[in-house]
Write a protein that holds these residues in place. Structure first.
Motif, PDB file in Angstrom:
ATOM      1  N   GLU A 102       9.444  -0.133  -1.379  1.00  0.00           N
ATOM      2  CA  GLU A 102       9.738  -1.429  -2.000  1.00  0.00           C
ATOM      3  C   GLU A 102       9.199  -2.586  -1.153  1.00  0.00           C
ATOM      4  O   GLU A 102       8.659  -3.560  -1.682  1.00  0.00           O
ATOM      5  N   TYR A 103       9.351  -2.471   0.164  1.00  0.00           N
ATOM      6  CA  TYR A 103       8.859  -3.505   1.066  1.00  0.00           C
ATOM      7  C   TYR A 103       7.337  -3.626   0.962  1.00  0.00           C
ATOM      8  O   TYR A 103       6.784  -4.726   0.882  1.00  0.00           O
ATOM      9  N   SER A 163       3.767  -6.967   8.076  1.00  0.00           N
ATOM     10  CA  SER A 163       3.050  -7.592   6.955  1.00  0.00           C
ATOM     11  C   SER A 163       3.081  -6.730   5.706  1.00  0.00           C
ATOM     12  O   SER A 163       2.608  -7.151   4.649  1.00  0.00           O
ATOM     13  N   GLY A 164       3.610  -5.521   5.811  1.00  0.00           N
ATOM     14  CA  GLY A 164       3.872  -4.701   4.627  1.00  0.00           C
ATOM     15  C   GLY A 164       3.045  -3.445   4.495  1.00  0.00           C
ATOM     16  O   GLY A 164       3.488  -2.473   3.894  1.00  0.00           O
ATOM     17  N   GLY A 165       1.821  -3.472   5.047  1.00  0.00           N
ATOM     18  CA  GLY A 165       0.944  -2.325   4.862  1.00  0.00           C
ATOM     19  C   GLY A 165       0.630  -1.616   6.158  1.00  0.00           C
ATOM     20  O   GLY A 165       1.486  -1.492   7.038  1.00  0.00           O
ATOM     21  N   SER A 174      -3.761   4.294   0.219  1.00  0.00           N
ATOM     22  CA  SER A 174      -3.487   5.737   0.284  1.00  0.00           C
ATOM     23  C   SER A 174      -2.109   6.000   0.889  1.00  0.00           C
ATOM     24  O   SER A 174      -1.400   6.918   0.452  1.00  0.00           O
ATOM     25  N   ALA A 175      -1.722   5.202   1.883  1.00  0.00           N
ATOM     26  CA  ALA A 175      -0.397   5.361   2.482  1.00  0.00           C
ATOM     27  C   ALA A 175       0.701   5.088   1.453  1.00  0.00           C
ATOM     28  O   ALA A 175       1.665   5.854   1.319  1.00  0.00           O
ATOM     29  N   LEU A 176       0.539   4.013   0.720  1.00  0.00           N
ATOM     30  CA  LEU A 176       1.544   3.636  -0.272  1.00  0.00           C
ATOM     31  C   LEU A 176       1.573   4.638  -1.423  1.00  0.00           C
ATOM     32  O   LEU A 176       2.641   5.003  -1.930  1.00  0.00           O
TER      33      LEU A 176
END
Length: 485
Positions: free
Chosen positions: A184-185, A120-122, A160-162
């Motif tokens: 990017e994802y 789902s991206g995160g 925070s991860a991103l």
């Protein structure tokens, strides 16, 4: 005359001998600090880290581990002060000191996050490298039906991860293709998960369909339940724990680093939601969460529909951040009436209620049995039902300054300010000596504390914490950087 000269010379020699060790020690301190920085980093990244990731705290012998609960060697935490927070501390230590191994350590934390990125991206609160791993929809694994695939923005988890991955990507000159693709994802998913009105949910597993979410302005419901309905709230429009503010911050960072208009547009769209979500008089502030009709709504059993004295203060800050980044004065317009409302709502000097009853503005509390009340004498202790209001004067001052700021001033405020070592290393010497002396033979900073989820055994009272490591790492890196400049 000769005798007094000899006495003088003898005293001078004694003084020289007494002073020499401290002078010698001061000359050696930069090298000691450089060695301590490397030793502490090596211990934390090679012995404390698991799969490149981190938890909150550990027993001194590393046999017991905790995040927000007990953890084993195959579990690491995403929620700060877990893996992204430690990774960012390592990255900033690299920027301060110039020591290349610190960048590699930050990159290893980023790799751990890539291993925990969801389809789902995160990210979820933690990453499982053990027996439960195949039940989670990690991107690096083959796709499986019914695998848990819920991205969360609660408590700055995915943000925070991103944030760390973006910063590491930038530090590596965008040359790590795998890391860059993960960023990017994730950014594409953040944009797609945004509601049509500009809000984000607390968590999601599917992207919203525009037709299901009409854009409305916030208002008061005709009635609301005074008992907890037990309904799911994760898909509501959520300010709680500064979720939306943290996503906006990431969008600003992504726009600066990658210069893509879509990221700034997402931040501005979220700013539009903040304007829509300001409640009408007599309470022109914000709720923690809103249902799809834009009415304040229940979340957990201790979070009733209400106007909040807590998150509203953070929202004022993010409105001013939006003004700095865009120069659009519409983000300043709601601030004066919100400030006046919060100032007149203090329950005593320096304090606000977290929750104010809709329309009446009476402070709302809950009992230990989770019943709504106007009495604050029997509140649960796990949650802050009374919050500080000292921030209001700073917010008012910031608003006054920004409302008068020139375009040139706004441009200066938009400039990136990276952490820099102090110009005078000497000012840090006593603190540096203290943290070097506190380092054990392994390279660990062990301190008195308590493992929250492991009972009260003797071996849970001497701990190693990520917070202390990050703070002392920063101090050593600042000092080492200052001695090089």
């Amino acid at each position: 005359m000769k005798r007094s000269s000899c006495v003088f010379l003898s005293l001078a020699c004694v003084c020289s001998l007494l002073c020499a060790p401290s002078i010698h020690a001061a000359e050696e301190l930069p090298q000691e600090a450089t060695s301590a920085l490397k030793k502490a980093t090596s211990f934390f990244t090679k012995q404390v880290a698991s799969h490149g990731g981190y938890l909150y705290q550990y027993s001194a012998d590393l046999k017991k581990r905790e995040g927000e609960g007990k953890a084993d060697v195959d579990t690491v935490w995403v929620q700060p002060p877990g893996t992204p927070a430690v990774g960012m501390a390592l990255l900033e230590a690299y920027e301060l000191s110039g020591e290349p191994y610190l960048l590699e350590a930050a990159r290893a934390a980023g790799e751990c996050l890539i291993q925990g990125q969801l389809r789902s991206g995160g990210w979820d609160a933690k990453i499982d490298f053990g027996d439960g791993r195949e039940r989670i929809a990690y991107r690096v694994l083959p796709e499986r039906a019914k695998a848990m695939n819920t991205t969360t923005f609660d408590d700055d988890k995915s943000q925070s991860a991103l944030r760390l991955l973006i910063r590491v990507d930038e530090a590596l000159g965008f040359k790590d293709e795998r890391l860059h693709e993960a960023v990017e994802y994730a950014l594409a998913a953040v944009v797609k998960s945004q509601f049509p009105n500009g809000a984000w949910p607390q968590r999601y597993s599917e992207f919203p369909r525009a037709e299901d979410y009409p854009v409305k302005k916030a208002g008061y419901p005709d009635s609301w339940s005074r008992t907890f309905p037990g309904a799911k709230y994760s898909g509501f429009y959520t300010f709680n724990d500064n979720a939306i503010a943290d996503v906006i911050d990431v969008m600003f960072l992504a726009h600066r680093v990658y210069d893509k208009a879509e990221y700034l547009e997402a931040a501005e769209k979220a700013g539009g939601f903040i304007l829509l979500a300001q409640m009408p008089e007599p309470q022109p502030a914000w709720a923690q969460q809103y249902d799809l009709d834009m009415h304040p709504a229940w979340a957990r059993k201790f979070e009733p529909p209400a106007v909040t004295g807590g998150e509203s203060q953070g929202i004022l800050d993010i409105l001013m951040d939006l003004y700095v980044q865009t120069g659009d004065r519409k983000y300043l317009e709601p601030i004066p009436r919100a400030l006046k409302y919060l100032q007149r709502s203090e329950i005593e000097p320096g304090k606000l209620a977290r929750f104010y009853e809709l329309k009446t503005n009476r402070p709302l509390y809950l009992t230990k049995q989770y019943e709504l009340t106007y009495d604050n004498s029997d509140m649960p202790t796990h949650y802050g039902f009374i919050v500080g209001s000292g921030k209001l004067s700073r917010l008012a001052d910031r608003y006054e300054q920004l409302s008068k700021a020139s375009p040139e001033t706004l441009a200066r405020l938009r400039e990136v300010r990276r952490p820099a070592p102090p110009k005078n290393a000497k000012s840090l010497e006593s603190q540096v000596r203290e943290v070097i002396d506190a380092l054990d033979e392994r390279g660990a900073w062990v301190e008195d504390g308590e493992l929250k989820y492991h009972g009260d055994d003797d071996d849970t009272r001497r701990v190693i914490t990520s917070r202390t490591f990050m703070q002392r790492l920063n101090l050593l890196a600042r000092y080492v950087g200052a001695t090089k400049s």
